[in-house]
Design an enzyme around this catalytic site. Sequence first.
Site, mmCIF file in Angstrom:
data_model
loop_
_atom_site.group_PDB
_atom_site.id
_atom_site.type_symbol
_atom_site.label_atom_id
_atom_site.label_comp_id
_atom_site.label_asym_id
_atom_site.label_seq_id
_atom_site.Cartn_x
_atom_site.Cartn_y
_atom_site.Cartn_z
ATOM 1 N N GLU A 1 0.842 -1.214 0.000
ATOM 2 C CA GLU A 1 0.000 0.000 0.000
ATOM 3 C C GLU A 1 0.869 1.252 0.000
ATOM 4 O OE1 GLU A 1 -2.733 1.148 -0.536
ATOM 5 O OE2 GLU A 1 -4.397 0.131 0.419
ATOM 6 N N ASP B 1 -4.599 5.128 6.483
ATOM 7 C CA ASP B 1 -5.245 6.274 7.096
ATOM 8 C C ASP B 1 -6.151 5.748 8.236
ATOM 9 O OD1 ASP B 1 -5.819 9.302 6.011
ATOM 10 O OD2 ASP B 1 -7.604 8.445 6.916
ATOM 11 N N PHE C 1 -2.390 16.652 4.207
ATOM 12 C CA PHE C 1 -2.879 16.214 2.892
ATOM 13 C C PHE C 1 -1.675 15.972 1.995
ATOM 14 C CE2 PHE C 1 -6.852 16.504 0.197
ATOM 15 C CZ PHE C 1 -6.319 15.703 -0.803
ATOM 16 N N ARG D 1 0.053 12.213 -8.853
ATOM 17 C CA ARG D 1 0.607 10.887 -8.556
ATOM 18 C C ARG D 1 2.035 10.750 -9.075
ATOM 19 N NH1 ARG D 1 -3.632 7.422 -6.838
ATOM 20 N NH2 ARG D 1 -5.649 7.764 -7.811
HETATM 21 C C1 PRP Z 1 -6.018 5.031 -0.317
HETATM 22 C C2 PRP Z 1 -4.838 4.144 0.004
HETATM 23 C C3 PRP Z 1 -5.483 3.018 0.745
HETATM 24 C C4 PRP Z 1 -6.625 3.669 1.475
HETATM 25 C C5 PRP Z 1 -6.199 3.973 2.878
HETATM 26 O O1 PRP Z 1 -6.605 4.561 -1.499
HETATM 27 O O2 PRP Z 1 -4.175 3.717 -1.140
HETATM 28 O O3 PRP Z 1 -5.956 2.010 -0.120
HETATM 29 O O4 PRP Z 1 -6.910 4.900 0.783
HETATM 30 O O5 PRP Z 1 -7.240 4.523 3.604
HETATM 31 P P1 PRP Z 1 -7.882 3.826 4.874
HETATM 32 O O6 PRP Z 1 -6.769 3.377 5.760
HETATM 33 O O7 PRP Z 1 -8.692 4.958 5.489
HETATM 34 O O8 PRP Z 1 -8.764 2.698 4.419
HETATM 35 P P2 PRP Z 1 -7.634 5.395 -2.353
HETATM 36 O O9 PRP Z 1 -9.033 4.945 -1.997
HETATM 37 O O10 PRP Z 1 -7.357 6.857 -2.211
HETATM 38 O O11 PRP Z 1 -7.374 4.886 -3.830
HETATM 39 P P3 PRP Z 1 -6.149 5.165 -4.850
HETATM 40 O O12 PRP Z 1 -4.955 4.418 -4.303
HETATM 41 O O13 PRP Z 1 -6.637 4.604 -6.126
HETATM 42 O O14 PRP Z 1 -5.910 6.664 -4.896
#
Ligand code: PRP
Length: 190
Positions: free
Chosen positions: A108, A112, A161, A174
Amino acid sequence: MDTPIPALYNDCAYTLVSTEQISRTVDRLAAEIQATYENSGRRLVMVVILKGSMPFAADLMKRLTLPIELEFMKVSSYGAGTKSSGEIKVSLDLNRDDLQDIDLLVVEDIIDSGRTLSRLTQLLKNRNAHSVRTCTFLDKPSRREVDFVPDFCGATIPDEFVIGYGLDYNEKYRNLPFVGVLKREIYEKK
Ligand code: PRP
């Protein structure tokens, strides 16, 4: 004459993890992962969670000398509005039924709330993988809503952020080669 700073870079308030720091961090993580798996005798499958972890996973895999395999998943958590369920939506799944002999390493970009990895690791364990571990480049422990601790972590960061090195705001940024903090006026203007 100074090289002009690209407009994309100008949207950063400041750099949180520089390109050099990224490189050193990925070196360290690769060494930890190598040491963990090198004598396992099993196949190691890196599960890259799209989209954000793509640059990190690409850097990480090139530093490993283990014979890894590569798979991709796309998942999203249902977010704050559905706190009770904590479910995730899997829009791209693994397509293999040999997990019982395999070590899975989920990669990952950031943790968050912890909801995504908490549910995803549970889902993969339920499919009887031999082991399921997680590696995140960044972690924001102050944002946690469910208990979750990654097995490998590049850096813990404050609740800012962040953009770049895979991380986006409205799909932009990105491709920045560092992690920066987005200027507040960018996401507050409407
Ligand atoms: C982000 C990150 C994780 C998730 C973390 O993905 O890559 O998958 O959020 O957040 P959490 O701990 O609150 O679950 P995102 O949904 O932004 O998708 P992306 O990687 O396609 O931008």
